[in-house]
Design an enzyme around this catalytic site. Structure first.
Site, PDB file in Angstrom:
ATOM      1  N   GLU A 204      46.165  35.328  29.107  1.00 11.79           N
ATOM      2  CA  GLU A 204      45.766  33.914  29.122  1.00 11.79           C
ATOM      3  C   GLU A 204      45.058  33.514  30.405  1.00 11.79           C
ATOM      4  O   GLU A 204      44.042  32.821  30.374  1.00 11.79           O
ATOM      5  CB  GLU A 204      46.984  32.998  28.918  1.00 11.79           C
ATOM      6  CG  GLU A 204      47.508  32.970  27.493  1.00 11.79           C
ATOM      7  CD  GLU A 204      48.472  34.089  27.179  1.00 11.79           C
ATOM      8  OE1 GLU A 204      48.812  34.864  28.111  1.00 11.79           O
ATOM      9  OE2 GLU A 204      48.902  34.196  26.023  1.00 11.79           O
ATOM     10  N   HIS A 273      58.742  27.831  23.914  1.00 19.63           N
ATOM     11  CA  HIS A 273      57.640  27.594  22.968  1.00 19.63           C
ATOM     12  C   HIS A 273      57.576  26.138  22.518  1.00 19.63           C
ATOM     13  O   HIS A 273      56.934  25.845  21.525  1.00 19.63           O
ATOM     14  CB  HIS A 273      57.800  28.474  21.721  1.00 19.63           C
ATOM     15  CG  HIS A 273      57.318  29.881  21.888  1.00 19.63           C
ATOM     16  ND1 HIS A 273      57.818  30.725  22.825  1.00 19.63           N
ATOM     17  CD2 HIS A 273      56.364  30.584  21.232  1.00 19.63           C
ATOM     18  CE1 HIS A 273      57.216  31.907  22.742  1.00 19.63           C
ATOM     19  NE2 HIS A 273      56.317  31.837  21.790  1.00 19.63           N
TER      20      HIS A 273
END
Lengths: 470, 342
Positions: A204, A273
């Protein structure tokens, strides 16, 4: 006793799926663990395994059936000596129980696996029932409306902009061959090829920086984060490079880039998450932050974001992906960034929300109407730049304000709104502003605790009644 | 004076001498009462890396630098007056005083920005390389960074993607032996950095930065390879003559080490080589040095005479277009107290 084989749920958010293929026929003997069918969801392909020995007595749902609700009986398994006739199918499929879908999946032996090899490109993603929304003044009256999921709207927005501008490309994890971890980029690889739909490694920080460099060098990247939770790895590039470059360079060069992906809690995925980053990014000068609720806003604002010369944070939500809304059928539907939408006009109280927060507000409205409370609902759509004038004007009319979001309570977006409203409309307020947010805890995993940690409809109703002194 | 026309080494010497003189002048800004930031990172002793690599770059090539990037930008053709004015925080600077020494950038020269986060500027060149390939441009993008960035994960994320996609990218580590006050052998077990690059599938070369011609030769091969689709990595071994930044007197290293280190002077080495080889006379080089000194003296005068940016420019360029300027704090307070209608 004949055993019903039920449509399994792959994840707690799954409500329905497509029964794509039967691997066994009526009359076939099966033993525990045999794969008997395949189903497809918005995320993956799943095998349905037999949990008992027996004979497939009757197939109740034909291969190729779409929108099969979770927990619907799809076949009957006969034990020794039983006949298919004895196993009369129920007239009504059992309703999905939101509390225990995971258990159902276990019972049927449903097993997730990677969809890449199995999901056909054209696989239709199931959609939730349509949600009606008040007309948007940005949409010309009389425009034909097409029921569309948020997922399809996002994909259409990207595809239209990629057709329009050859410099637009999309990159991220699983965006190409896999068709998107949440199937948002479905079909883009097939239409635009691997030059413009770029699968990245799981890196990322790296690919966010690559996107920024490509933007500086003249392209218009759409960078998909599989979730914004993973963008924590990339936050240096987003803030120190993307957001600040235009300013630091004295206006010479900026980064026209869109960082998009699901943000906030989905369901039962735990603390790492399940975070809502709206307040974080909304603090940064140089960034624009968009968090749409409806499919129309998702489409119109994503198209605007791709064309915008600034770095954009586009916060989506996994739970909204499958929801259906009317989207105007226009050749080029682009909405203004930074403009709120009055979702419902009212006179008693102003409720401000955005993104997934709107789902609580919309549900609360029915109850408030019963109590005779006429609420004005403002969907901010863009968090930065924020359309405060629309909020302030509304509060001047109603004298009351409640904000609703899923993010953490301290230094929340609602806190900022409350502060500005007390400065700009102090004399108009008839009650303290109430800001509803998620609870001040990392997201717990257990379903009951998770439910408790998120805002709920009851809290919204209670807050609205409180500020109305009812 | 005139330099021998075909003397490439003389050109490299000229570039290195300009870098050194410029950086010697940076400190003078304070003497002249200019409000230059205290975070000024000098590359004295490291000039061969900037001069040698940049000599092999083409006009269409782009680059990013770390916080110690004055020399690289000069070697790519920057106007030293506008650089000095930026360091002085003046409107006439490259970024109108909004960037400073550590955030200087110039689109016209392909400078995609100095980045003051260690490793932060590296992935941008992979993006520029991706853009070059996407648009079928014949351009290479070069990331310059220090040995400190060799321990940053972002470098390896970037190398991996550059190699994976065959991008026209060169990673240049200027190994001046120190990450701030920490010597490189106290930061990592294996300092053979080229091995790391080769492990990712890049060309990898380590070169002694004492001789700028060796740096140039290595860069030529690596840039040619990168342009053809095989990215590369170059580590230039040099010694940071002075402290990390202006205020750092390097108490963490022995005087004997510094004395020894400063003997590895690429500027003096090139000068001696020019004279010994008969390419240039001492007198010609003296004249060149004086010419450069005058050029760099003028940068100080230019900076002193330049205006600070207008206060009204503060909110400019936060967004590209169409953004209203936020109202001033004063105006807002007035309005709030007056309880004015919006």
């Amino acid at each position: 006793m004949p055993v019903e084989i039920l449509m399994p749920a792959l994840s707690p958010t799954m409500e329905e799926g497509t029964l794509s293929k039967w691997l066994k026929n009526e009359g076939d003997k099966v033993t525990s663990g045999d794969v008997i069918a395949e189903i497809e969801t918005d995320k993956a392909t799943m095998e349905v395994e037999a949990v008992d020995e027996g004979v497939i007595g009757k197939i109740l749902v034909a291969a190729g059936t779409e929108n099969v609700k979770v927990n619907t009986a799809i076949a009957v398994l006969l034990q020794d000596g039983e006949s298919a006739d004895a196993a009369a199918p129920k007239a009504d499929a059992p309703k999905a129980d939101a509390e225990t879908p995971a258990a159902t999946a276990d019972n049927t032996g449903g097993k997730a696996r990677e969809a890449a090899a199995e999901t056909p490109v054209a696989a239709k993603v199931p959609a939730a029932p349509k949600v009606d929304v008040a007309a948007d003044p940005d949409i010309p009256a009389g425009t034909e409306m097409v029921p569309t999921t948020v997922r399809e709207a996002l994909r259409d927005a990207m595809a239209e902009e990629m057709r329009r501008d050859p410099d637009v490309f999309v990159m991220g994890e699983e965006v190409a061959e896999y068709q998107g971890a949440y199937k948002i980029t479905q079909g883009l690889l097939q239409e635009f090829g691997d030059r413009r739909v770029v699968d990245t490694p799981i890196t990322e920080h790296g690919f966010a920086g690559v996107g920024v460099g490509a933007a500086m060098a003249g392209l218009k990247p759409i960078v998909e984060f599989m979730t914004f939770n993973f963008a924590m790895q990339a936050i240096d590039q987003i803030i120190n490079s993307a957001a600040k470059t235009l300013y630091m360079s004295g206006g010479q060069m900026g980064a026209p880039i869109v960082f998009r992906g699901p943000n906030g809690a989905a369901a039962r995925v735990g603390a790492q998450h399940s975070q809502d980053y709206a307040a974080w990014y909304s603090q940064i000068p140089g960034l624009k932050v968009i968090q749409p609720y409806t499919a129309a806003d998702a489409k119109g604002l994503l198209k605007a974001a791709i064309r915008d010369p600034n770095p954009i944070i586009f916060l989506e939500n996994e739970i909204l992906y499958g929801q259906t809304f009317d989207v105007p059928k226009l050749d080029d539907f682009v909405l203004p960034i930074g403009k709120a939408r009055v979702h419902r006009k009212g006179s008693d109280v102003t409720i401000v929300s955005w993104g997934i927060g709107m789902t609580y507000v919309v549900k609360a409205l029915a109850e408030l109407e019963k109590d005779g409370i006429d609420a004005e609902v403002i969907d901010l759509r863009t968090i930065r730049p924020m359309d405060l004038p629309t909020v302030v004007e509304s509060v001047k009319k109603t004298g009351r304000l409640v904000t609703v979001e899923e993010g953490y309570p301290q230094s929340s977006v609602g806190d900022f709104i409350a502060n500005r409203v007390q400065q700009e409309a102090f004399d108009y307020l008839d009650a303290p502003v109430i800001t509803i947010a998620g609870k001040d805890v990392p997201m717990p995993y257990a379903a009951n605790l998770e439910k408790l940690a998120l805002p709920n409809v009851g809290e919204v109703v209670q807050a609205v009644k409180a500020v109305c002194y009812k | 004076m005139t330099l021998t026309a075909n003397s490439h080494l003389a050109e490299l010497y000229r570039t290195m001498r300009r870098i050194r003189t410029f950086e010697e002048r940076v400190g003078e800004l304070f003497v002249r009462g200019q409000s230059a930031g205290s975070m000024l990172h000098l590359s004295i002793g490291e000039e061969s890396s900037a001069a040698g690599v940049c000599a092999e770059m083409k006009p269409q090539d782009s680059f990013t630098t770390h916080h110690r990037g004055h020399g690289i930008f000069l070697a790519r053709g920057a106007d030293p007056k506008r650089m000095m004015a930026e360091i002085g925080g003046k409107e006439s600077g490259y970024c109108h005083g909004k960037g400073g020494s550590m955030h200087i950038a110039d689109m016209a020269l392909g400078h995609l920005g100095a980045n003051a986060i260690v490793g932060g500027g590296i992935p941008a060149v992979v993006g520029a390389g991706l853009s070059s390939k996407y648009l079928k441009q014949d351009s290479v993008s070069v990331a310059f960074f220090g040995d400190g960035a060799m321990q940053q994960g972002i470098l390896y994320e970037s190398m991996n993607m550059a190699a994976l996609w065959g991008l026209p990218v060169l990673f240049v580590c200027i190994n001046n032996q120190y990450g701030m006050g920490t010597r490189i052998d106290q930061a990592t077990r294996n300092t053979a950095f080229d091995q790391r690059a080769r492990a990712f599938g890049l060309n990898g070369v380590v070169v002694n930065g004492l001789d700028v011609e060796e740096v140039r030769d290595a860069a030529r091969w690596l840039i040619d390879e990168a342009r053809a689709g095989k990215p590369g990595f170059l580590s230039v071994e040099v010694y940071r003559f002075f402290g990390h930044a202006r205020m750092d007197k390097s108490p963490y290293r022995a005087e004997a080490e510094e004395t020894e280190g400063r003997k590895k002077d690429p500027v003096l080495f090139a000068r001696a080589k020019l004279i010994e080889s008969g390419l240039e006379s001492e007198a010609a080089l003296d004249a060149l040095d004086r010419e450069i000194a005058a050029e760099m003296d003028a940068t100080i005068d230019f900076t002193v005479e330049s205006q600070a940016p207008a206060l009204s420019s503060m909110f400019r360029d936060v967004y590209a277009v169409g953004e209203p300027e936020p109202e001033s704090v004063r105006a807002r307070i007035d309005r709030v107290l007056a309880r004015e209608i919006v």
